[in-house]
Design an enzyme around this catalytic site. Sequence first.
Site, PDB file in Angstrom:
ATOM      1  N   CYS A 180       0.854  -1.340  -0.001  1.00  0.00           N
ATOM      2  CA  CYS A 180      -0.034   0.002  -0.092  1.00  0.00           C
ATOM      3  C   CYS A 180       0.833   1.178   0.052  1.00  0.00           C
ATOM      4  O   CYS A 180       1.527   1.512  -0.915  1.00  0.00           O
ATOM      5  CB  CYS A 180      -0.835   0.014   1.342  1.00  0.00           C
ATOM      6  SG  CYS A 180      -2.246   1.055   1.032  1.00  0.00           S
ATOM      7  N   HIS A 219      -3.797  -5.470   1.093  1.00  0.00           N
ATOM      8  CA  HIS A 219      -2.931  -5.851   2.243  1.00  0.00           C
ATOM      9  C   HIS A 219      -2.882  -7.243   2.561  1.00  0.00           C
ATOM     10  O   HIS A 219      -3.820  -7.864   3.205  1.00  0.00           O
ATOM     11  CB  HIS A 219      -3.610  -5.169   3.384  1.00  0.00           C
ATOM     12  CG  HIS A 219      -3.509  -3.704   3.436  1.00  0.00           C
ATOM     13  ND1 HIS A 219      -2.602  -3.016   4.137  1.00  0.00           N
ATOM     14  CD2 HIS A 219      -4.371  -2.693   2.617  1.00  0.00           C
ATOM     15  CE1 HIS A 219      -2.711  -1.737   3.730  1.00  0.00           C
ATOM     16  NE2 HIS A 219      -3.670  -1.391   3.117  1.00  0.00           N
ATOM     17  N   GLU A 233      -1.266  -8.690   5.009  1.00  0.00           N
ATOM     18  CA  GLU A 233      -1.075  -8.882   6.380  1.00  0.00           C
ATOM     19  C   GLU A 233      -2.475  -8.829   7.071  1.00  0.00           C
ATOM     20  O   GLU A 233      -2.530  -9.422   8.201  1.00  0.00           O
ATOM     21  CB  GLU A 233      -0.231  -7.759   7.138  1.00  0.00           C
ATOM     22  CG  GLU A 233      -0.813  -6.506   7.255  1.00  0.00           C
ATOM     23  CD  GLU A 233      -0.974  -5.487   5.978  1.00  0.00           C
ATOM     24  OE1 GLU A 233      -0.835  -6.034   4.554  1.00  0.00           O
ATOM     25  OE2 GLU A 233      -1.031  -4.367   6.082  1.00  0.00           O
TER      26      GLU A 233
END
Lengths: 726, 225, 79, 79
Positions: free
Chosen positions: B85, B202, B204
Amino acid sequence: MKITNKIIENHGLKLDEYENIKKLLKREPNFLELGIFSAMWNEHCSYKSSRIHLKKLPTKGKHVIQGPGENAGVIDIGDNDAIVFKIESHNHPSYIEPYQGAATGVGGILRDVFTMGARPIALLNSIHFGSPDHVKTKSLLNGVVSGIGGYGNCIGIPTVAGETKFDETYNENILVNAMAVGHVKKDKIFYSKAKGINKPVVYVGSKTGRDGIHGASMASAEFDENSEEKKPTVQVGDPFTEKLLMEACLELMKDNSIISIQDMGAAGLTSSSVEMASKGELGIELELDKVPCREENMTPYEMMLSESQERMLIILEDGKEKAAKKIFDKWDLDFVIIGKTTNTNNLTLKFNNIVQGEIPIEALASKAPIYNRKWLKKNIKKNEINFKSLKKIKIEEALIKILSSPNHSNKSWVTNQYDQNVMCDTVQKSGSDAAIIRIHNKDKAIAVSVDSSANYCKSHPITGGKQIVCENWRNLITTGATPLAITNCLNFGNPENEEIMGEFKECLEGIKEACEFLNYPVVSGNVSFYNGTNKKNIYPTPVIGGVGLIKKLSKPISHNFKKNESDIILIGKTFGHLGQSCFLKENYSINEGMPPEVNLLNEKNNGESLLKLIDKNLILSAHDVSSGGLITALSEMAISSEYGAKILKPKKLTNLFEYFFGEDQARYIIEIEKHNMSKVENILKNGNIYFEKIGYTQQDHFEMDGEFKISRKDLFEINDKWYNKF
Amino acid sequence: MKSSVIVFPGSNCDRDVAVALEKLQFKNQMIWHKETELPKSDLIVIPGGFSYGDYLRSGAIAGKSRIIDEVIKAANSGCLVLGICNGFQILTETGLLKGTLLRNKNLKFINKDVHIQVQNNKTKFSNKYKENQVLKINIAHNEGNYFTDADHLKEMKDEDLIAFKYCDENGIKNLNSNPNGSLDNIAGIFNSQKNILGMMPHPERMVDEMISNQDGVNLFSSLIN
Amino acid sequence: MKFSITVTLKKDVLDPQGKVVQNTLFNMGMNSLKSIRQGKHFEVEVEENDQSIAKKKVDEMCKKLLVNLIIEDYKINKI
Amino acid sequence: MKFSITVTLKKDVLDPQGKVVQNTLFNMGMNSLKSIRQGKHFEVEVEENDQSIAKKKVDEMCKKLLVNLIIEDYKINKI
Ligand SMILES: Nc1ncnc2c1ncn2[C@@H]1O[C@H](COP(=O)(O)OP(=O)(O)O)[C@@H](O)[C@H]1O
Ligand SMILES: [Mg+2]
């Protein structure tokens, strides 16, 4: 400079209040002192019209660590964990400049939470706009939503729940209420009460500019020889600096350097310093030439009244200055000792070593005016609605009207603009009855929701007050959470108007009654009066923000149907109350009648029984029935899932419109697996809970034989239309 | 495996990525942007967020910070670098990755779960994914509209440097499955040595079944050899 | 000494913002609009008396930070 | 007919962007910088031969969309 009546008026003070100031000071105030009184004695800081009523709210309970009176309320959720939360309004600034108004609203409420040592973990908001076709609505909605997102996304706290509503009562006065929720270790909570003499008072954060100096700009136009251009009073938010400020404060809070800490919110340096001193029963002395300023030639008056954002005041323990400064240097923030605590019990303001103003703290705080304003009891119009005279429509038509209306449309246009997932603890985001946020690194979670029902409150304030507390309670229950406490934002019209004051008083009565009965104390809140013009006040709009606890997190209970051919059960009795209903409003533009009756005993029993069912793992999905009635709630369960439902003809009630669209309270829809039916029946029967099986889930279609049949896909599209066109 | 997560003022997915890395057995360190030296690590992660408020251009100011010189050095000597990002935006500002990330086509912040398709599963970052696997993954950005010149696009196609493309749940890539207007539905790219990956989604956020799904796990576990 | 800097997107770079603004203006009925492009504007003051040195310094700021030379063009003007 | 529009924040309105950019340039060693403020720039082309009418139209665009009059000032120039 001579203080004229005009100047007093421009400061929002009444002439008798000015006389009172002279008495307390035993002399005339100077201009700086007048400004300080005006800031502390205004409605926003002094709560002069509301205080005697707020006192009646229940604020204590087993879980309450800190009730109203601090920057935010604190509740205990076990294992040394505590939750800090509060809601606040930013209505007027958001109407003038929607993006910045909403953004700084979020910034302000976040500071209230991290000031207490908590790391914010969730943001919520309740926003009310004028009629969808009012010329300003579109740009206000756009600005407010991107402002809320702009701030929360940047600082990295998920915005997980809220409500977006439209009604012409807000045409000239929108409502923007923001709520923040934080997590703190119970033994690491920080308060604003000052302690000790000669302790350093430290200013940290952004520099002070001329933002938001209200009455001042007008008043100063009269006396300022070099008559500057009119100053903008709009505050611009800087979420980046707030993020740094938050991290720096939380870092400093790791040890015991801080005696007391207070954010600079409304009335900035004035209210923060007075509040700390007043709570500690001390004096405070500030050397204003030390205040970090953004603009040249700022006067003491401007510094004391500026509402520049992203600033804090801290009182430090002796000898901690150096280490503390190092932390703020690391985060590139100003850190300046601007004064000290004193034993004078005065607010003493120096500039270039000359005392420019000196006011007894108590004159600004405990001796600020308190009014027991006149109020009128609501005159209840019990005119019955004559259904016979209404144009005939089909159930399907009426449902489509509701689902496609701005108030009931799918809100993902709004919520997709908010980062709902950052921090990676969002178990359930917007779209369900309440959001669920996991406590980081633990297997417990909190559920949060905000709710309001302005039309109920308008037509019958006591019932309306009760209803919003109950609705909020129900929203938490459906996720399996035990509701613990609330915060409230009381948005009302002009309190000098007796009718409005009556609405205020009676709504509070309702809130109080419900909170007491449900053991759901109020731990923080905010009052916003003067919404609307004096001739046209907004509907009374109290907003309730609730927090509940999920002790052991398992699969979250959401409101979408989970399985094919499971049973659908309705808990709670259906009477078919249509007064103030969404059905009448959307289909016939009728706003008449009384709101549905609230039976607190039923609320409590039904809710607690549902919690039992959830606890025993007997529930697939759950949804509370509210605005739009049973059929709307069922549609919502279908829209967000992969299943439709077949609804059976009710045995008793005859009028299907009342059955489907009535807004009777204390009701929940639950989905259960067939084989669990007898267990569920047993528990509900033992609890004396009224319930009925109303249908079952099926593939694709939502229907009742011979009455209506809509495919799930169509329902979705109907519900999605309004914002998509937007 | 040792990893370092670079923290800029305004980074806000730093903790999230650290949690994911530790969950997958990385020995992770957080590196504050004012540090002048990077500890030896196998993987450097530049996390998401709003470094320096995204003021001027997203990623621009972080791209000029001192620690970035160290990241560039490490990258050039072959260290694995992952920019997520805002981290992707920073990598394009430093020139480690080519192209740029413009405002989303609808000029709004977009947060939602989207689908992306693995375009090349023969890299250090993606070897645990199946060929053309479709992942469901969260995006949250204002400027994710990837743009680059025709030459670079051709180079990426010729040399398999496109990591992920936005698609629908069936892997179909078209305007409807392109959330932000990215050129050719590009969601993530490699540098020509394929030791640097920049991506807008993302991963994560997708390592925990309770919160979302586990579609991001293989990205991190691919890196562990 | 004061300068203004104008930063614009290069011709062949997509300008999503300009495009939306253009459509919006069009929908608002301003149909005489032929095109609109959006860029950035800076006002810089530098402590320096020699104009050519000052301008060089401003140019350096542009190259090093203010402008992304891959996608943007810029112009500096004395004001 | 072409115009440029420069939109700047009003004096006394906080400019968070400008502040961060200024600090960064400073830290990069450009210490002769006294101040920098950031604004927006538009290049507009309108189909209109009469300059005063054209300018009026551009002014209308500013007021109705391009400028937030509460916190911003603007200037229009023919180019
Ligand atoms: N409606 C309300 N119900 C309960 N407490 C309230 C209400 N309104 C305000 N309070 C409490 O009064 C105190 C002052 O509120 P406020 O002036 O909004 O605080 P701040 O300046 O920190 O934002 C706070 O502790 C707040 O929680
Ligand atoms: Mg406060």
